[in-house]
Design an enzyme around this catalytic site. Structure first.
Site, PDB file in Angstrom:
ATOM      1  N   ASN A 121       0.853  -1.178   0.000  1.00  0.00           N
ATOM      2  CA  ASN A 121       0.000   0.000   0.000  1.00  0.00           C
ATOM      3  C   ASN A 121       0.894   1.234   0.000  1.00  0.00           C
ATOM      4  OD1 ASN A 121      -2.925  -1.020   0.423  1.00  0.00           O
ATOM      5  ND2 ASN A 121      -1.712  -2.194   1.896  1.00  0.00           N
ATOM      6  N   GLU A 122       1.162   1.727  -1.197  1.00  0.00           N
ATOM      7  CA  GLU A 122       2.097   2.824  -1.374  1.00  0.00           C
ATOM      8  C   GLU A 122       1.434   4.168  -1.039  1.00  0.00           C
ATOM      9  OE1 GLU A 122       5.089   2.190  -1.736  1.00  0.00           O
ATOM     10  OE2 GLU A 122       5.599   0.831  -3.371  1.00  0.00           O
ATOM     11  N   PRO A 123       2.234   5.248  -0.939  1.00  0.00           N
ATOM     12  CA  PRO A 123       1.644   6.572  -0.710  1.00  0.00           C
ATOM     13  C   PRO A 123       0.496   6.856  -1.673  1.00  0.00           C
ATOM     14  CG  PRO A 123       4.022   6.700  -0.542  1.00  0.00           C
ATOM     15  CD  PRO A 123       3.718   5.301  -0.978  1.00  0.00           C
TER      16      PRO A 123
END
Length: 639
Positions: free
Chosen positions: A162-164
């Site tokens: 879950n990236e930025p």
């Protein structure tokens, strides 16, 4: 410590954080918690549903779970597992696959039923992924949800992948990987270009539904993002901050990962301190930089208004404190890194005698010497010291495949120009091109190719060392065995590396040893190389008299510098010396422009090195010291 004092000390922390002395201690603690959960649910006739992570962080946890299974009878027959993520696309048989990772580190060593193992499928077509992700979520729910979710944290602040930009209610889905995430994965894939651009990951919302969430983080490399996750504001820019909203989460970390938390980094802001000299120096320099004032201009109000009233009261008056710190900073600065002959050395970082020292610079990779301390390297040679350099590894993994072909083509043309038969070389060239054409990501090169890549870097290192003033007979190529062995086996012995280093040290008998002090990555080459030097010196200390007079100085690389309060020897460089250092770095042509492993920084190595050392000089100047073009910094390590 009372609960009230603990709450005061941790008041900047928005998530419960449990700090252990070492990663090993913390890993055993977590494994025991998981084992207790499994046994309790088994006793109640229930299955345990675990959410599992991959990467370096959980490896020791899995190792302890395997031990508990083999030695203490912990059974996993009633355990169902769901892994957080998988690269996409990814064949489960690939070395980089998380299926392979889990089998190697856990599943192949315990009695879990294969039908109870769930890892996102990286072989699906994109058309199938949405339905698959919905089914993955449904399967978790049908099994009663996750009882325990183990997490790591990426340097982007990602949990899972879950990236930025991820939403707090996101579910399992296909995502695009952040560039920093791909750079961090580049060594596993051979280069960033080989890292998949996407991954399938559980969502933040999926993770939140777990009954218990434990996030683990180890070493200084994670310290900055750990601070942002724990003390920062909730933001999609750092997805791990969403965990501040959960009542079921705990961060379990080691002391190095905790080093940037306020209670450890700036304890004077949250509690009364035991003011030892090092902490006083750190606090005063912080205060001066925080207020953008020279050290000698700090006032009692400055101390009182910034959490340092206790220091002013116990150790004041503050002007005396300021003078003491200023003198310490000033005395660390020296243009004589090998000691100044016939001088009073009581206030200098290095000894005056012997006037001509045997100095050896250990360089983990073939260019670390000139990038990290090239100015000091040149200065030592210019001032007449007997300077040696030891290149600890070949650095052959950091050569582009195209360079191998270019050098082979040159050798073939040179051979033909001398009227010599080049048939064997041409055959090797053809085989090499075929190998590269079919080479899988991170596939090990053949021994012949590794040798060519090593020779390319060796030639560059010789050129750089000669330019710096080192005699040919003082240039040593150790090619420590661990470097190539580690490409095939992660359980590497370092005994022969230590013995080889001991033999070199006995030959040189140095009064000064310079070694790379980049310890942020405990599994990185720099840390391993330092450990080998340290162990060699410790063993020699028991048998060799000269070791008692041998000082070990640490330098740092192109990415990070020691903090000002840590620096014990600061070597200023003139503009002309900066240029000479730059030219020494230029000898490493294969690392110029775009190296194979550039790290987090797109700048060329010589640019990074110059800007790092000029920044150090700027900071000294703002603290009230003289203005220099650049400063290289060192810390003495007492062994």
């Amino acid at each position: 410590m009372s609960r009230l004092n603990f709450l005061e000390e941790t008041r900047f922390e928005k998530i419960p954080v449990n700090v252990f002395a070492t990663q090993a201690d913390a890993s055993v603690h977590i494994a025991k918690r998981i084992a207790t959960l499994i046994r309790k649910k088994e006793k109640d006739g229930l299955k345990t549903v675990l959410g599992l992570a991959t990467g370096a962080s959980p490896i020791l946890i899995y190792k302890e779970l395997v031990r508990l299974h083999k030695e203490e009878g912990l059974s996993f027959k009633n355990v169902i597992t769901f892994n957080l993520d998988e690269y996409y696309p990814m064949n489960p048989d690939s070395l980089q696959s998380y299926v392979k990772f889990m089998d190697m580190n856990l599943f192949n060593h315990i009695d879990i039923l294969r039908e109870n193992i769930n890892v996102p499928d990286g072989t699906l077509s994109e058309d199938e992924i949405q339905a698959y992700c919905i089914a993955y979520e449904k399967k978790i729910a049908e099994n009663g949800g996750l009882d325990f979710q183990l997490l790591g944290i990426g340097r982007t602040g990602h949990i899972g992948f879950n990236e930025p930009g991820s939403a707090p209610n996101s579910g399992t889905r296909l995502v695009t990987l952040n560039d920093l995430t791909k750079r961090d994965a580049s060594k596993d894939f051979g280069s960033k270009q080989n890292v998949p651009t996407k991954a399938i990951t559980m969502g933040v919302g999926t993770i939140f539904n777990a009954k218990e969430i434990v996030l683990v983080a180890w070493n200084e490399k994670k310290a900055d993002i750990l601070k942002a996750a724990v003390e920062g504001e909730i933001s999609s820019d750092v997805p791990a901050t969403y965990l501040q909203l959960s009542n079921n989460v705990e961060f379990i970390i080691d002391q190095d990962a905790a080093s940037q938390l306020t209670r450890f980094d700036k304890p004077w802001l949250v509690k009364d301190c035991d003011w030892n000299p090092q902490l006083i120096k750190k606090a005063v320099i912080w205060l001066a930089e925080h207020l953008q004032k020279p050290v000698l201009k700090l006032t009692e109000d400055d101390y009182n208004n910034n959490g340092m009233a206790q220091l002013a009261t116990e150790k004041g008056p503050v002007y005396n404190i300021n003078i003491s710190i200023f003198n310490q900073l000033q005395h660390a600065i020296t243009g004589w890194p090998g000691g100044k002959p016939n001088a009073d050395d009581s206030q200098r970082p290095e000894r005056a005698k012997p006037e001509i020292k045997n100095s050896i610079v250990f360089s983990p990779h073939p260019d670390d010497d000139v990038i990290s301390m090239g100015g000091t390297f040149i200065r030592l040679a210019d001032q007449g010291h007997n300077v040696h350099v030891a290149y600890q590894t070949s650095g052959n993994t950091a050569i582009w495949d195209d360079d191998v072909l270019r050098y082979l083509e040159f050798y073939i043309d040179l051979t033909k120009s001398q009227g010599t038969d080049a048939t064997t070389l041409e055959k090797a060239y053809t085989e090499t091109r075929e190998f590269f054409a079919n080479k899988a990501p991170n596939q090990a090169d053949t021994k012949e190719i590794q040798n060519i890549k090593g020779l390319i870097r060796k030639g560059e290192a010789v050129a750089g060392a000669r330019f710096s003033g080192v005699k040919d007979e003082n240039i040593h190529f150790q090619n420590l065995p661990f470097y190539d062995r580690a490409k095939y086996d992660k359980n590497v012995s370092y005994e022969d590396d230590i013995i080889e280093t001991m033999e070199l040290l006995k030959k040189v008998k140095p009064q000064q040893v310079f070694a790379a002090g980049d310890f942020a990555d405990p599994h990185g080459t720099h840390k391993v190389c330092f450990n080998i030097i340290h162990e060699a010196l410790k063993r020699l200390k028991a048998t060799e008299d000269w070791v008692a007079d041998c000082w070990l100085w640490l330098y740092r690389g192109a990415w990070h510098e020691f903090e000002i309060h840590e620096i014990e020897m600061a070597v200023p460089l003139s503009p002309q010396e900066v240029i000479r250092k730059r030219h020494a770095i230029f000898k490493h042509q294969s690392q110029k422009d775009i190296p194979v492993f550039p790290g987090d920084d797109a700048r060329e190595f010589w640019v990074r090195a110059e800007e790092r050392t000029s920044e150090t000089a700027f900071r000294y100047n703002k603290l009230g010291l003289a203005e220099y073009e650049a400063i290289e910094a060192f810390v003495r390590f007492k062994y």
